[in-house]
Design a protein around this motif. Structure first.
Motif, mmCIF file in Angstrom:
data_model
loop_
_atom_site.group_PDB
_atom_site.id
_atom_site.type_symbol
_atom_site.label_atom_id
_atom_site.label_comp_id
_atom_site.label_asym_id
_atom_site.label_seq_id
_atom_site.Cartn_x
_atom_site.Cartn_y
_atom_site.Cartn_z
ATOM 1 N N GLN A 54 0.833 -1.202 0.000
ATOM 2 C CA GLN A 54 0.000 0.000 0.000
ATOM 3 C C GLN A 54 0.870 1.256 0.000
ATOM 4 O O GLN A 54 0.590 2.201 -0.728
ATOM 5 N N THR A 60 -1.919 4.764 -0.018
ATOM 6 C CA THR A 60 -2.192 5.201 1.347
ATOM 7 C C THR A 60 -2.694 6.640 1.402
ATOM 8 O O THR A 60 -2.920 7.160 2.466
ATOM 9 N N THR A 68 -6.424 4.470 3.265
ATOM 10 C CA THR A 68 -5.629 4.206 4.457
ATOM 11 C C THR A 68 -4.460 5.176 4.496
ATOM 12 O O THR A 68 -3.718 5.282 3.530
ATOM 13 N N LEU A 106 -6.958 -2.152 8.916
ATOM 14 C CA LEU A 106 -6.040 -1.013 8.906
ATOM 15 C C LEU A 106 -6.767 0.263 8.508
ATOM 16 O O LEU A 106 -6.534 1.334 9.071
ATOM 17 N N ARG A 107 -7.678 0.138 7.564
ATOM 18 C CA ARG A 107 -8.462 1.301 7.124
ATOM 19 C C ARG A 107 -9.331 1.828 8.262
ATOM 20 O O ARG A 107 -9.539 3.030 8.388
ATOM 21 N N PRO A 111 -7.902 5.853 8.712
ATOM 22 C CA PRO A 111 -8.640 6.317 7.529
ATOM 23 C C PRO A 111 -8.111 7.642 7.012
ATOM 24 O O PRO A 111 -7.587 8.454 7.771
#
Length: 116
Positions: A54, A60, A68, A106-107, A111
């Protein structure tokens, strides 16, 4: 650009050997094992890989598909703790593939917000 190329090559090389059948429930079990267990190490490696991919591909920062935003220095151990907590709170997701659960967990903690 060179880093992205290296990551793509590594993913191509390693992909036939990954455990594509691992689900959220299976990964949760691995992540809850004692440190030193090879499957706990697999959990950390898997989550570290998700974070690295990511980050490497710029997914990200308000990507159209993944929202994320990792702070500097997020570790695989922290990612595993976040994932396990999320998996415990979302047992209805245990049948889905592990990468879905890792990304969603993780999100939920890091966020960026939705892109307009």
């Amino acid at each position: 650009m060179k880093l992205k190329f290296i990551v793509i090559i590594l993913l191509i090389i390693v992909s036939p050997f990954t455990r594509a059948q691992d689900t959220v429930g299976i990964m949760q079990t691995f992540c809850e094992l004692q440190d030193g267990n090879s499957m706990k190490t697999y959990c950390y490696s898997y989550i570290s890989g998700v974070i690295d991919v990511q980050s490497s591909f710029g997914l990200t920062h308000k990507s159209e598909t993944i929202y994320t935003c990792f702070p500097e220095g997020v570790t695989a151990r922290q990612g595993a703790a976040i994932f396990v907590k999320w998996a415990k709170e979302n047992p209805e997701q245990h049948h889905k593939l592990a990468h879905f659960g890792v990304i969603e967990s993780l999100r939920s903690v890091f966020p960026c917000g939705l892109k307009n």
